[in-house]
Design a protein around this motif. Structure first.
Motif, PDB file in Angstrom:
ATOM      1  N   ASP A  37       0.835  -1.214   0.000  1.00 58.25           N
ATOM      2  CA  ASP A  37       0.000   0.000   0.000  1.00 58.25           C
ATOM      3  C   ASP A  37       0.865   1.257   0.000  1.00 58.25           C
ATOM      4  O   ASP A  37       0.542   2.243  -0.670  1.00 58.25           O
ATOM      5  N   ASN A  38       1.977   1.226   0.757  1.00 59.21           N
ATOM      6  CA  ASN A  38       2.898   2.371   0.759  1.00 59.21           C
ATOM      7  C   ASN A  38       3.497   2.604  -0.620  1.00 59.21           C
ATOM      8  O   ASN A  38       3.574   3.738  -1.093  1.00 59.21           O
ATOM      9  N   VAL A  39       3.933   1.529  -1.262  1.00 58.29           N
ATOM     10  CA  VAL A  39       4.511   1.657  -2.606  1.00 58.29           C
ATOM     11  C   VAL A  39       3.474   2.235  -3.565  1.00 58.29           C
ATOM     12  O   VAL A  39       3.774   3.116  -4.370  1.00 58.29           O
ATOM     13  N   ALA A  40       2.239   1.753  -3.478  1.00 55.38           N
ATOM     14  CA  ALA A  40       1.175   2.258  -4.356  1.00 55.38           C
ATOM     15  C   ALA A  40       0.934   3.747  -4.119  1.00 55.38           C
ATOM     16  O   ALA A  40       0.758   4.513  -5.073  1.00 55.38           O
ATOM     17  N   SER A  41       0.955   4.179  -2.859  1.00 54.31           N
ATOM     18  CA  SER A  41       0.720   5.601  -2.581  1.00 54.31           C
ATOM     19  C   SER A  41       1.891   6.457  -3.052  1.00 54.31           C
ATOM     20  O   SER A  41       1.698   7.573  -3.519  1.00 54.31           O
ATOM     21  N   TRP A  42       3.131   5.940  -2.963  1.00 51.93           N
ATOM     22  CA  TRP A  42       4.292   6.692  -3.458  1.00 51.93           C
ATOM     23  C   TRP A  42       4.187   6.894  -4.959  1.00 51.93           C
ATOM     24  O   TRP A  42       4.430   7.973  -5.472  1.00 51.93           O
ATOM     25  N   HIS A  43       3.807   5.832  -5.676  1.00 55.39           N
ATOM     26  CA  HIS A  43       3.717   5.937  -7.133  1.00 55.39           C
ATOM     27  C   HIS A  43       2.534   6.791  -7.564  1.00 55.39           C
ATOM     28  O   HIS A  43       2.552   7.379  -8.636  1.00 55.39           O
ATOM     29  N   ALA A  44       1.487   6.859  -6.743  1.00 57.04           N
ATOM     30  CA  ALA A  44       0.326   7.682  -7.075  1.00 57.04           C
ATOM     31  C   ALA A  44       0.673   9.170  -6.988  1.00 57.04           C
ATOM     32  O   ALA A  44       0.086   9.988  -7.692  1.00 57.04           O
ATOM     33  N   GLU A  45       1.651   9.515  -6.144  1.00 63.42           N
ATOM     34  CA  GLU A  45       2.023  10.920  -5.961  1.00 63.42           C
ATOM     35  C   GLU A  45       2.976  11.424  -7.036  1.00 63.42           C
ATOM     36  O   GLU A  45       3.123  12.621  -7.216  1.00 63.42           O
ATOM     37  N   VAL A  46       3.631  10.515  -7.752  1.00 63.64           N
ATOM     38  CA  VAL A  46       4.589  10.913  -8.775  1.00 63.64           C
ATOM     39  C   VAL A  46       3.827  11.144 -10.074  1.00 63.64           C
ATOM     40  O   VAL A  46       3.197  10.228 -10.601  1.00 63.64           O
ATOM     41  N   PRO A  47       3.863  12.372 -10.599  1.00 66.37           N
ATOM     42  CA  PRO A  47       3.125  12.627 -11.845  1.00 66.37           C
ATOM     43  C   PRO A  47       3.792  11.931 -13.024  1.00 66.37           C
ATOM     44  O   PRO A  47       5.011  11.779 -13.058  1.00 66.37           O
ATOM     45  N   ALA A  48       2.977  11.503 -13.956  1.00 67.11           N
ATOM     46  CA  ALA A  48       3.504  10.870 -15.164  1.00 67.11           C
ATOM     47  C   ALA A  48       4.205  11.924 -16.020  1.00 67.11           C
ATOM     48  O   ALA A  48       3.733  13.053 -16.144  1.00 67.11           O
ATOM     49  N   ALA A  49       5.322  11.554 -16.572  1.00 64.32           N
ATOM     50  CA  ALA A  49       6.097  12.482 -17.404  1.00 64.32           C
ATOM     51  C   ALA A  49       5.374  12.693 -18.731  1.00 64.32           C
ATOM     52  O   ALA A  49       4.883  11.746 -19.344  1.00 64.32           O
ATOM     53  N   GLU A  50       5.286  13.932 -19.139  1.00 69.48           N
ATOM     54  CA  GLU A  50       4.679  14.258 -20.422  1.00 69.48           C
ATOM     55  C   GLU A  50       5.675  13.941 -21.536  1.00 69.48           C
ATOM     56  O   GLU A  50       6.847  14.306 -21.438  1.00 69.48           O
ATOM     57  N   PRO A  51       5.241  13.255 -22.589  1.00 68.43           N
ATOM     58  CA  PRO A  51       6.165  12.978 -23.688  1.00 68.43           C
ATOM     59  C   PRO A  51       6.557  14.275 -24.385  1.00 68.43           C
ATOM     60  O   PRO A  51       5.744  15.192 -24.521  1.00 68.43           O
ATOM     61  N   GLU A  52       7.793  14.349 -24.794  1.00 70.20           N
ATOM     62  CA  GLU A  52       8.296  15.543 -25.464  1.00 70.20           C
ATOM     63  C   GLU A  52       7.847  15.535 -26.919  1.00 70.20           C
ATOM     64  O   GLU A  52       7.967  14.523 -27.606  1.00 70.20           O
ATOM     65  N   SER A  53       7.302  16.650 -27.382  1.00 67.61           N
ATOM     66  CA  SER A  53       6.870  16.777 -28.773  1.00 67.61           C
ATOM     67  C   SER A  53       7.782  17.735 -29.491  1.00 67.61           C
ATOM     68  O   SER A  53       8.124  18.799 -28.979  1.00 67.61           O
ATOM     69  N   VAL A  54       8.181  17.341 -30.695  1.00 62.28           N
ATOM     70  CA  VAL A  54       9.023  18.191 -31.527  1.00 62.28           C
ATOM     71  C   VAL A  54       8.405  18.202 -32.920  1.00 62.28           C
ATOM     72  O   VAL A  54       8.136  17.143 -33.492  1.00 62.28           O
ATOM     73  N   LEU A  55       8.165  19.396 -33.469  1.00 60.91           N
ATOM     74  CA  LEU A  55       7.619  19.522 -34.817  1.00 60.91           C
ATOM     75  C   LEU A  55       8.774  19.590 -35.794  1.00 60.91           C
ATOM     76  O   LEU A  55       9.645  20.465 -35.672  1.00 60.91           O
ATOM     77  N   ILE A  56       8.804  18.662 -36.741  1.00 55.30           N
ATOM     78  CA  ILE A  56       9.874  18.608 -37.740  1.00 55.30           C
ATOM     79  C   ILE A  56       9.222  18.636 -39.112  1.00 55.30           C
ATOM     80  O   ILE A  56       8.317  17.849 -39.400  1.00 55.30           O
ATOM     81  N   SER A  57       9.693  19.544 -39.954  1.00 55.51           N
ATOM     82  CA  SER A  57       9.203  19.611 -41.330  1.00 55.51           C
ATOM     83  C   SER A  57      10.264  19.035 -42.250  1.00 55.51           C
ATOM     84  O   SER A  57      11.441  19.340 -42.112  1.00 55.51           O
ATOM     85  N   GLY A  58       9.846  18.186 -43.166  1.00 60.54           N
ATOM     86  CA  GLY A  58      10.794  17.603 -44.104  1.00 60.54           C
ATOM     87  C   GLY A  58      10.248  16.327 -44.695  1.00 60.54           C
ATOM     88  O   GLY A  58       9.044  16.065 -44.642  1.00 60.54           O
ATOM     89  N   TYR A  59      11.149  15.534 -45.245  1.00 61.94           N
ATOM     90  CA  TYR A  59      10.790  14.286 -45.889  1.00 61.94           C
ATOM     91  C   TYR A  59      11.346  13.118 -45.085  1.00 61.94           C
ATOM     92  O   TYR A  59      12.509  13.122 -44.691  1.00 61.94           O
ATOM     93  N   ILE A  60      10.524  12.105 -44.876  1.00 62.82           N
ATOM     94  CA  ILE A  60      10.996  10.904 -44.198  1.00 62.82           C
ATOM     95  C   ILE A  60      11.807  10.105 -45.205  1.00 62.82           C
ATOM     96  O   ILE A  60      11.307   9.715 -46.253  1.00 62.82           O
ATOM     97  N   THR A  61      13.087   9.892 -44.890  1.00 61.59           N
ATOM     98  CA  THR A  61      13.959   9.133 -45.787  1.00 61.59           C
ATOM     99  C   THR A  61      14.100   7.690 -45.336  1.00 61.59           C
ATOM    100  O   THR A  61      14.311   6.813 -46.152  1.00 61.59           O
ATOM    101  N   VAL A  62      14.008   7.444 -44.038  1.00 61.07           N
ATOM    102  CA  VAL A  62      14.089   6.086 -43.500  1.00 61.07           C
ATOM    103  C   VAL A  62      13.067   5.975 -42.381  1.00 61.07           C
ATOM    104  O   VAL A  62      12.994   6.837 -41.514  1.00 61.07           O
ATOM    105  N   LEU A  63      12.289   4.908 -42.418  1.00 61.23           N
ATOM    106  CA  LEU A  63      11.347   4.630 -41.352  1.00 61.23           C
ATOM    107  C   LEU A  63      11.554   3.175 -40.952  1.00 61.23           C
ATOM    108  O   LEU A  63      11.109   2.266 -41.623  1.00 61.23           O
ATOM    109  N   ASP A  64      12.296   2.969 -39.880  1.00 63.10           N
ATOM    110  CA  ASP A  64      12.646   1.630 -39.421  1.00 63.10           C
ATOM    111  C   ASP A  64      11.779   1.284 -38.219  1.00 63.10           C
ATOM    112  O   ASP A  64      12.053   1.689 -37.098  1.00 63.10           O
TER     113      ASP A  64
END
Length: 91
Positions: A37-64
């Motif tokens: 229960d303690n572990v669950a409460s510790w993890h509940a208090e830690v906010p989830a990290a927001e994924p970083e977004s980057v806008l890139i304009s161009g042509y996809i040359t490789v998609l692996d």
């Protein structure tokens, strides 16, 4: 919740752990329902990290898909930027 605590809670188990400390003495610990229960409460208090977004304009040359990498040619320069596929958003 931590992986160990999650598995223990799922099967309603308690973990009794023992290990040797730096001086060669035996140390023991127990992860009971109260500890889970303690572990669950510790993890509940830690906010989830927001994924970083980057806008890139161009042509996809490789998609692996297997390596999770996309290479994008931006503009007329020969510079390519390597990004993780989890950062690529479908338009």
């Amino acid at each position: 919740m931590g992986d160990l605590a999650r598995v223990l809670a799922r099967f309603d188990l308690t973990a009794d752990l023992r290990w040797m400390d730096q001086d060669g003495g035996v140390v023991s610990s127990s992860l009971s329902e109260r500890g889970r229960d303690n572990v669950a409460s510790w993890h509940a208090e830690v906010p989830a990290a927001e994924p970083e977004s980057v806008l890139i304009s161009g042509y996809i040359t490789v998609l692996d898909q297997f390596a999770g990498v996309a290479k994008v040619k931006t503009g007329v320069s020969k510079n390519q930027r390597r990004i993780q596929s989890s950062s690529v958003m479908a338009i």
